[in-house]
Design a protein around this motif. Sequence first.
Motif, PDB file in Angstrom:
ATOM      1  N   THR A 127       0.868  -1.177   0.000  1.00 20.68           N
ATOM      2  CA  THR A 127       0.000   0.000   0.000  1.00 20.68           C
ATOM      3  C   THR A 127       0.901   1.223   0.000  1.00 20.68           C
ATOM      4  N   PRO A 128       0.885   2.039  -1.050  1.00 26.06           N
ATOM      5  CA  PRO A 128       1.810   3.171  -1.138  1.00 26.06           C
ATOM      6  C   PRO A 128       1.614   4.196  -0.023  1.00 26.06           C
ATOM      7  N   TRP A 129       2.664   5.021   0.177  1.00 25.25           N
ATOM      8  CA  TRP A 129       2.572   6.128   1.125  1.00 25.25           C
ATOM      9  C   TRP A 129       1.378   7.007   0.778  1.00 25.25           C
ATOM     10  N   HIS A 130       0.615   7.392   1.805  1.00 27.47           N
ATOM     11  CA  HIS A 130      -0.526   8.277   1.583  1.00 27.47           C
ATOM     12  C   HIS A 130      -0.990   8.877   2.902  1.00 27.47           C
ATOM     13  N   GLN A 131      -1.900   9.838   2.781  1.00 30.25           N
ATOM     14  CA  GLN A 131      -2.629  10.399   3.913  1.00 30.25           C
ATOM     15  C   GLN A 131      -4.106  10.141   3.662  1.00 30.25           C
ATOM     16  N   ASP A 132      -4.787   9.547   4.617  1.00 28.17           N
ATOM     17  CA  ASP A 132      -6.204   9.224   4.429  1.00 28.17           C
ATOM     18  C   ASP A 132      -7.048  10.473   4.171  1.00 28.17           C
ATOM     19  N   TYR A 171      -2.041  18.812   5.322  1.00 25.93           N
ATOM     20  CA  TYR A 171      -2.167  18.434   3.907  1.00 25.93           C
ATOM     21  C   TYR A 171      -0.795  18.510   3.234  1.00 25.93           C
ATOM     22  N   VAL A 172      -0.140  17.381   2.971  1.00 32.03           N
ATOM     23  CA  VAL A 172       1.194  17.381   2.355  1.00 32.03           C
ATOM     24  C   VAL A 172       1.095  17.300   0.832  1.00 32.03           C
ATOM     25  N   SER A 173       0.234  16.428   0.327  1.00 30.02           N
ATOM     26  CA  SER A 173       0.115  16.237  -1.124  1.00 30.02           C
ATOM     27  C   SER A 173      -1.308  15.811  -1.461  1.00 30.02           C
ATOM     28  N   ARG A 174      -1.799  16.266  -2.611  1.00 32.43           N
ATOM     29  CA  ARG A 174      -3.148  15.892  -3.054  1.00 32.43           C
ATOM     30  C   ARG A 174      -3.172  14.531  -3.739  1.00 32.43           C
ATOM     31  N   GLN A 175      -2.035  13.911  -3.918  1.00 30.68           N
ATOM     32  CA  GLN A 175      -1.989  12.675  -4.693  1.00 30.68           C
ATOM     33  C   GLN A 175      -2.707  11.529  -3.987  1.00 30.68           C
ATOM     34  N   GLU A 176      -3.571  10.866  -4.728  1.00 34.79           N
ATOM     35  CA  GLU A 176      -4.263   9.697  -4.190  1.00 34.79           C
ATOM     36  C   GLU A 176      -3.301   8.511  -4.129  1.00 34.79           C
ATOM     37  N   ILE A 177      -3.734   7.439  -3.466  1.00 35.17           N
ATOM     38  CA  ILE A 177      -2.884   6.262  -3.294  1.00 35.17           C
ATOM     39  C   ILE A 177      -2.471   5.716  -4.659  1.00 35.17           C
ATOM     40  N   SER A 178      -1.166   5.749  -4.927  1.00 35.53           N
ATOM     41  CA  SER A 178      -0.678   5.378  -6.260  1.00 35.53           C
ATOM     42  C   SER A 178       0.831   5.252  -6.224  1.00 35.53           C
ATOM     43  N   ASP A 179       1.410   4.805  -7.341  1.00 39.25           N
ATOM     44  CA  ASP A 179       2.874   4.799  -7.457  1.00 39.25           C
ATOM     45  C   ASP A 179       3.420   6.213  -7.303  1.00 39.25           C
ATOM     46  N   GLU A 180       2.668   7.200  -7.815  1.00 35.02           N
ATOM     47  CA  GLU A 180       3.121   8.593  -7.741  1.00 35.02           C
ATOM     48  C   GLU A 180       3.144   9.086  -6.296  1.00 35.02           C
ATOM     49  N   THR A 214      -1.790  11.448   9.308  1.00 35.43           N
ATOM     50  CA  THR A 214      -0.542  10.701   9.528  1.00 35.43           C
ATOM     51  C   THR A 214      -0.137   9.957   8.256  1.00 35.43           C
ATOM     52  N   LEU A 215       1.076  10.202   7.797  1.00 33.50           N
ATOM     53  CA  LEU A 215       1.607   9.490   6.632  1.00 33.50           C
ATOM     54  C   LEU A 215       1.822   8.025   6.987  1.00 33.50           C
ATOM     55  N   HIS A 216       1.388   7.124   6.113  1.00 33.82           N
ATOM     56  CA  HIS A 216       1.572   5.702   6.388  1.00 33.82           C
ATOM     57  C   HIS A 216       1.559   4.899   5.090  1.00 33.82           C
ATOM     58  N   SER A 217       2.110   3.704   5.196  1.00 30.85           N
ATOM     59  CA  SER A 217       2.116   2.750   4.083  1.00 30.85           C
ATOM     60  C   SER A 217       2.059   1.352   4.692  1.00 30.85           C
ATOM     61  N   ALA A 218       1.942   0.349   3.842  1.00 26.26           N
ATOM     62  CA  ALA A 218       1.935  -1.030   4.337  1.00 26.26           C
ATOM     63  C   ALA A 218       2.665  -1.917   3.337  1.00 26.26           C
ATOM     64  N   PRO A 219       3.379  -2.921   3.824  1.00 20.61           N
ATOM     65  CA  PRO A 219       4.079  -3.823   2.912  1.00 20.61           C
ATOM     66  C   PRO A 219       3.105  -4.758   2.202  1.00 20.61           C
ATOM     67  N   GLY A 220       3.604  -5.456   1.203  1.00 23.00           N
ATOM     68  CA  GLY A 220       2.804  -6.470   0.520  1.00 23.00           C
ATOM     69  C   GLY A 220       2.630  -7.700   1.394  1.00 23.00           C
TER      70      GLY A 220
END
Length: 277
Positions: A127-132, A171-180, A214-220
Motif C-alpha cells: 500500500t503506497p505512502w498516503h494520507q487518508d 495536507y502534504v500532497s493531493r496525490q491519491e494512493i498510487s505509485d506517484e 498521519t503518513l503511512h504505508s503497508a508492505p505487501g
Amino acid sequence: MATSADYAKLPSLQDDYALSAEQIASYQRNGHILLREVATQEEINAYEPVIADVVREHNYMTKPVAERDTYGKAFIQIGNLWKLNEGAERFVLARRFAKIAAELMGVEGVRIYHDQALFKEPGGGHTPWHQDQIYWPLDTPNTITLWMPLVPVSEEVGSMTFVDGSQAFGYVSRQEISDESHKTLGSFIEGKQLPKTNYGTMAAGDATFHAGWTLHSAPGNPTDTMREVMTIIYIADGVRIVEPDSNSRRNDMHGWFPGLGPGDLAASPLNPLVYKA
C-alpha cells in the motif's frame, strides 16, 4: 443462515478499555499508537467469520492480482459493512472502540465516518505512502482510524509503517494512493529524514490507531494466507463538512454524507454518534 437472534449472541464490546495518560500523550505526539488486545481472542473468534463472510459475499474483484494496478493489488476493499450485516454492525458501532478513539483524540464524542474491510490477498502488493484525509471533505485534525487484524499478522507482513509526528504537517500532497504518491511522499519523508515506526507482529484483536493526516504505508503480503483487517474511521462529533476541493472529496461527501453539503454538520444517518462522554 444467521438470524438477528444469532447476531444478538455475539460479544457486546460495550465495556471499557483502559488507556493511560502516557498512551494518550504518545498518540497525540506521534499521530499513531499500537494497543494490544483491544478485542480478545474469544471476541475475534466470534466476529471474524461474520466479517469474512460479508467480504466474500461483496467482493466483485475477479482479475488475478498480477493483472491489477497498484491500488487494486493492495487489498480487497469493502466499505460500510455495518449497513450490510447485523453482526458487522455490532462490531463497527462498538462503544469500546469508539471510546478509545474519543479519548486518544481528546474529544467528547465521536461519530462513524465509515468502516472498511481491507483484506490483503496472498501475493498482494504494498500500500503506497498516503494520507487518508486527502479523501475526506473535513477541515479538522480530529479524525482517527482503528486498524484491527482479524487473523495473526506475521513479522514479514507486519503492521502499517507510520511517519512519527507527520499529522502535524496537515495536507502534504493531493496525490491519491498510487505509485506517484509513494514516490512523492517517500521523497518528502527521506528529504526531511522523518522517523518511522512499524509495529511488526500483531495478534488478532490488537489494533493500531492513526490520525487522518498521519503518513503511512503497508508492505505487501508474501505469505500464502489472507491478511484480514477491519478498519473503522471516526470523526469528532460537531465537525462540519467543507467545500470539496477535489473529485475524491466530492465523491466522499456524496457517498458518506448523503443529502448533506458544505457547512452542514457531518452527521447524516450514515454517521451515527457511537460515543459521548
